[in-house]
Design a protein around this motif. Structure first.
Motif, PDB file in Angstrom:
ATOM      1  N   LEU A 198     -23.275  14.296 -32.952  1.00 53.31           N
ATOM      2  CA  LEU A 198     -24.600  13.870 -32.526  1.00 53.31           C
ATOM      3  C   LEU A 198     -25.655  14.899 -32.941  1.00 53.31           C
ATOM      4  N   ILE A 199     -25.332  16.209 -32.787  1.00 55.01           N
ATOM      5  CA  ILE A 199     -26.280  17.266 -33.151  1.00 55.01           C
ATOM      6  C   ILE A 199     -26.544  17.249 -34.648  1.00 55.01           C
ATOM      7  N   ILE A 200     -25.502  17.073 -35.441  1.00 53.96           N
ATOM      8  CA  ILE A 200     -25.674  17.030 -36.896  1.00 53.96           C
ATOM      9  C   ILE A 200     -26.506  15.812 -37.299  1.00 53.96           C
ATOM     10  N   SER A 201     -26.331  14.712 -36.606  1.00 56.87           N
ATOM     11  CA  SER A 201     -27.081  13.492 -36.925  1.00 56.87           C
ATOM     12  C   SER A 201     -28.558  13.641 -36.577  1.00 56.87           C
ATOM     13  N   LEU A 202     -28.860  14.345 -35.498  1.00 54.21           N
ATOM     14  CA  LEU A 202     -30.249  14.474 -35.071  1.00 54.21           C
ATOM     15  C   LEU A 202     -31.061  15.373 -36.000  1.00 54.21           C
ATOM     16  N   GLU A 203     -30.507  16.516 -36.375  1.00 53.53           N
ATOM     17  CA  GLU A 203     -31.222  17.513 -37.190  1.00 53.53           C
ATOM     18  C   GLU A 203     -32.635  17.695 -36.622  1.00 53.53           C
ATOM     19  N   ASP A 204     -33.675  17.432 -37.441  1.00 55.05           N
ATOM     20  CA  ASP A 204     -35.051  17.630 -36.961  1.00 55.05           C
ATOM     21  C   ASP A 204     -35.740  16.302 -36.638  1.00 55.05           C
ATOM     22  N   LYS A 205     -34.943  15.278 -36.320  1.00 52.38           N
ATOM     23  CA  LYS A 205     -35.508  13.936 -36.077  1.00 52.38           C
ATOM     24  C   LYS A 205     -35.577  13.646 -34.579  1.00 52.38           C
ATOM     25  N   LYS A 206     -36.325  12.594 -34.261  1.00 48.50           N
ATOM     26  CA  LYS A 206     -36.318  12.000 -32.929  1.00 48.50           C
ATOM     27  C   LYS A 206     -35.768  10.590 -33.074  1.00 48.50           C
ATOM     28  N   MET A 207     -34.678  10.286 -32.384  1.00 49.31           N
ATOM     29  CA  MET A 207     -34.003   9.002 -32.568  1.00 49.31           C
ATOM     30  C   MET A 207     -33.650   8.394 -31.212  1.00 49.31           C
ATOM     31  N   SER A 208     -33.649   7.047 -31.200  1.00 53.05           N
ATOM     32  CA  SER A 208     -33.240   6.328 -30.001  1.00 53.05           C
ATOM     33  C   SER A 208     -31.715   6.271 -29.947  1.00 53.05           C
ATOM     34  N   ALA A 209     -31.175   5.818 -28.825  1.00 55.86           N
ATOM     35  CA  ALA A 209     -29.719   5.699 -28.690  1.00 55.86           C
ATOM     36  C   ALA A 209     -29.158   4.721 -29.706  1.00 55.86           C
ATOM     37  N   SER A 210     -29.886   3.622 -29.930  1.00 56.29           N
ATOM     38  CA  SER A 210     -29.403   2.625 -30.898  1.00 56.29           C
ATOM     39  C   SER A 210     -29.368   3.212 -32.307  1.00 56.29           C
ATOM     40  N   GLU A 211     -30.422   3.949 -32.683  1.00 57.51           N
ATOM     41  CA  GLU A 211     -30.462   4.560 -34.019  1.00 57.51           C
ATOM     42  C   GLU A 211     -29.349   5.588 -34.180  1.00 57.51           C
ATOM     43  N   LEU A 212     -29.068   6.334 -33.123  1.00 56.27           N
ATOM     44  CA  LEU A 212     -27.993   7.325 -33.192  1.00 56.27           C
ATOM     45  C   LEU A 212     -26.634   6.652 -33.360  1.00 56.27           C
ATOM     46  N   GLN A 213     -26.452   5.520 -32.711  1.00 59.09           N
ATOM     47  CA  GLN A 213     -25.186   4.803 -32.853  1.00 59.09           C
ATOM     48  C   GLN A 213     -24.991   4.317 -34.281  1.00 59.09           C
ATOM     49  N   LEU A 214     -26.086   3.913 -34.913  1.00 61.05           N
ATOM     50  CA  LEU A 214     -25.994   3.432 -36.299  1.00 61.05           C
ATOM     51  C   LEU A 214     -25.611   4.556 -37.247  1.00 61.05           C
ATOM     52  N   VAL A 215     -26.320   5.696 -37.160  1.00 59.18           N
ATOM     53  CA  VAL A 215     -26.075   6.777 -38.130  1.00 59.18           C
ATOM     54  C   VAL A 215     -24.719   7.430 -37.911  1.00 59.18           C
ATOM     55  N   THR A 216     -24.201   7.320 -36.703  1.00 59.16           N
ATOM     56  CA  THR A 216     -22.884   7.912 -36.439  1.00 59.16           C
ATOM     57  C   THR A 216     -21.760   6.882 -36.562  1.00 59.16           C
ATOM     58  N   ASN A 217     -22.153   5.666 -37.012  1.00 60.36           N
ATOM     59  CA  ASN A 217     -21.158   4.605 -37.186  1.00 60.36           C
ATOM     60  C   ASN A 217     -20.410   4.279 -35.885  1.00 60.36           C
ATOM     61  N   LEU A 218     -21.152   4.282 -34.786  1.00 58.89           N
ATOM     62  CA  LEU A 218     -20.537   3.989 -33.485  1.00 58.89           C
ATOM     63  C   LEU A 218     -21.178   2.788 -32.815  1.00 58.89           C
ATOM     64  N   SER A 219     -21.706   1.864 -33.631  1.00 59.84           N
ATOM     65  CA  SER A 219     -22.385   0.688 -33.072  1.00 59.84           C
ATOM     66  C   SER A 219     -21.478  -0.165 -32.201  1.00 59.84           C
ATOM     67  N   PRO A 220     -20.178  -0.289 -32.514  1.00 55.08           N
ATOM     68  CA  PRO A 220     -19.332  -1.117 -31.648  1.00 55.08           C
ATOM     69  C   PRO A 220     -19.200  -0.566 -30.227  1.00 55.08           C
ATOM     70  N   LEU A 221     -19.458   0.743 -30.066  1.00 56.29           N
ATOM     71  CA  LEU A 221     -19.316   1.356 -28.749  1.00 56.29           C
ATOM     72  C   LEU A 221     -20.450   0.900 -27.841  1.00 56.29           C
ATOM     73  N   SER A 222     -20.145   0.607 -26.573  1.00 53.60           N
ATOM     74  CA  SER A 222     -21.194   0.171 -25.653  1.00 53.60           C
ATOM     75  C   SER A 222     -22.201   1.311 -25.441  1.00 53.60           C
ATOM     76  N   LYS A 223     -23.464   0.908 -25.164  1.00 54.06           N
ATOM     77  CA  LYS A 223     -24.501   1.918 -24.965  1.00 54.06           C
ATOM     78  C   LYS A 223     -24.152   2.825 -23.777  1.00 54.06           C
ATOM     79  N   ARG A 224     -23.605   2.252 -22.736  1.00 52.54           N
ATOM     80  CA  ARG A 224     -23.273   3.059 -21.562  1.00 52.54           C
ATOM     81  C   ARG A 224     -22.244   4.123 -21.902  1.00 52.54           C
ATOM     82  N   LEU A 225     -21.191   3.737 -22.636  1.00 52.51           N
ATOM     83  CA  LEU A 225     -20.143   4.677 -23.009  1.00 52.51           C
ATOM     84  C   LEU A 225     -20.662   5.695 -24.028  1.00 52.51           C
TER      85      LEU A 225
END
Length: 493
Positions: free
Chosen positions: A417-444
């Protein structure tokens, strides 16, 4: 002291040398007695004895002398209430009838000795406050027996060369008890002579008066000033960034020095004490520098043409004053034993609250430096003609090990997650996309990835007061950026 020696003292008919008491809590009475013995009004040069635990008729009262009482009575010597400091010893003598605490007082050469501004003397079997004429006798006796430099007359000077207005308005009310001062109808010169600030024989101020209250002390004492130099680098070879002289009487320049230390030398900066924490640290604790500089001014040799030096470098400060250890102070017993080259100046600085308790300063300096995280002060007591102390700035803590430990303990989820964020501001949905974790529920996703990073102080929220805000985004904190750098470096390796 043997029991026979104690009995001889108790039975002595020389009442002017002996005071008997069964009280254990009247500290005023004890200190008045010690002050009176130190003044030795009869001029016998014989020691005086305060016998605690002996009745007026000479019977031993059956007192039990505790360690607490011993410490309390012994502390009279250095608590600063009796000035100049008395020479005294305390000893417990145990007899069949009970204990006796014997306080032996050696007559002082530096008279008059005062307890809280009052001069006490022995008049036969009782003590009393000295009259004007009796104080004059004590002053003349002192002038003939204690020719230290600060008590000598500055024969070229006259009373017009000192700030008598300051002495009258500021110093006399602090040095002498107000009731005594009201009833003192002597001339100003005679009053100053009783404080060792004026020599009536030569009709001139003493050097102590010139140093503390002189209009132009440097004219009479060429080395009587403080030199400040700020060097570029860590030695005298660097260029001079700033230079200043503090010249004039101590009464005026000591407040200037205090302000200069506080505003011109002491700085504060945040220092990381761990990967997640910082604290504000001073380059030099103000009270420690002040104490060291006041000691330098108080103990220096004013007969030397060398000034007191305050030299500042990039990472340390050196304070040097002319005159090495004095009197009973030796390299092998410093700082436990102290002595005074300038007893009158020391007494005036104590009266004006520039020094508090004699022989406590060095220990306090060590405590202040340790509390600030600074290295211990380095005293050079081996110099014959000078005395110096070096105070170093605190070193930056080594955080590499702490950082490495923190990174090691991070879960793989938080690292990604830290490597994905770098110097950006991202929502939970955007973070799930870049980390290839979209199938995971938002709560988890929040539970396993985002929450641990937030709790570790590595990830922050754009809306921290509303964690479930629909437009919530996440970004790295300053500490998170440090961890990111370490993760990227490890990845490159």
């Amino acid at each position: 002291m043997t029991i026979d020696e104690l009995n001889n003292i108790i039975a002595s008919d020389e009442d002017y040398r002996i005071e008997r008491t069964i009280s254990t809590g009247d500290m005023d009475k004890f200190q008045e007695a010690i002050c009176a013995f130190a003044n030795d009004m009869p001029g016998s040069r014989q020691k005086g004895y305060l016998l605690i635990g002996v009745k007026d008729n000479g019977d031993i009262a059956g007192l039990q002398v505790t360690d607490t009482l011993m410490k309390r009575i012994s502390g009279i010597r250095s608590d600063g209430n009796i000035l100049p400091l008395p020479m005294m010893t305390t000893e417990k003598v145990t007899t069949e009838q009970g204990d006796v605490l014997v306080v032996e007082v050696t007559p002082s050469f530096d008279t008059p000795v005062r307890y809280r501004g009052r001069t006490f003397i022995r008049i036969g079997p009782r003590r009393d406050i000295a009259t004007v004429d009796e104080e004059r006798i004590l002053s003349e006796r002192c002038a003939s027996s204690l020719p230290t430099f600060d008590t000598r007359p500055c024969r070229e000077a006259t009373i017009d060369d000192i700030h008598t207005d300051i002495i009258i308005a500021e110093y006399l009310p602090k040095a002498i008890d107000p009731d005594v001062l009201v009833d003192d109808h002597r001339s100003l010169k005679e009053q100053l002579a009783s404080l060792r600030l004026y020599n009536l024989t030569y009709d001139s101020p003493t050097y102590a008066a010139m140093i503390m209250f002189g209009r132009n002390p440097k004219y009479f004492i060429p080395g009587a000033y403080i030199q400040f130099v700020r060097f570029n680098g860590d030695n005298n070879g660097g260029s001079i960034l700033n230079e200043r002289r503090f010249a004039g009487c101590l009464y005026k320049i000591l407040p200037e020095l205090e302000n200069f230390i506080r505003d011109g030398i002491v700085t504060q900066r945040p220092v990381s004490i761990s990967i997640l924490r910082e604290k504000n640290v001073l380059n030099y604790p103000y009270k420690a520098l002040r104490e060291l500089l006041m000691n330098a001014v108080m103990h220096r040799d004013y007969q030397s043409n060398m000034p007191t030096r305050l030299y500042q470098y990039d990472n340390h400060i050196e304070i040097m004053n002319p005159g090495g250890l004095y009197g009973q102070a030796r390299p092998e017993n410093f700082p436990n034993v102290n002595d005074y080259r300038n007893s009158v100046i020391a007494e005036m600085m104590r009266t004006l609250n520039y020094v508090n308790m004699f022989n406590h300063g060095v220990g306090e300096v060590f405590e202040l430096l340790e509390k600030n995280g600074s290295p211990k002060a380095i005293f050079n007591v081996g110099l014959l003609t000078a005395f110096s102390v070096v105070v170093n700035e605190p070193e930056e803590p080594n955080l590499s090990q702490a950082c490495h430990q923190l990174v090691t303990n991070l879960s793989p989820q938080v690292k990604s997650l830290i490597i994905s964020l770098e110097d950006k501001k991202m929502s939970a949905s955007e973070l799930q996309l870049v980390t290839n974790l979209s199938p995971l529920s938002k709560r988890l996703f929040r539970k396993q990835y985002i929450t641990p990073g937030v709790e570790a102080g590595l990830i922050n929220l754009t809306n921290p007061d509303t964690p479930r805000h629909p437009k919530q985004k996440y970004y790295l904190t300053e500490q998170g950026m440090k961890v990111l750098d370490m993760l990227l470096n490890e990845k490159q390796k």
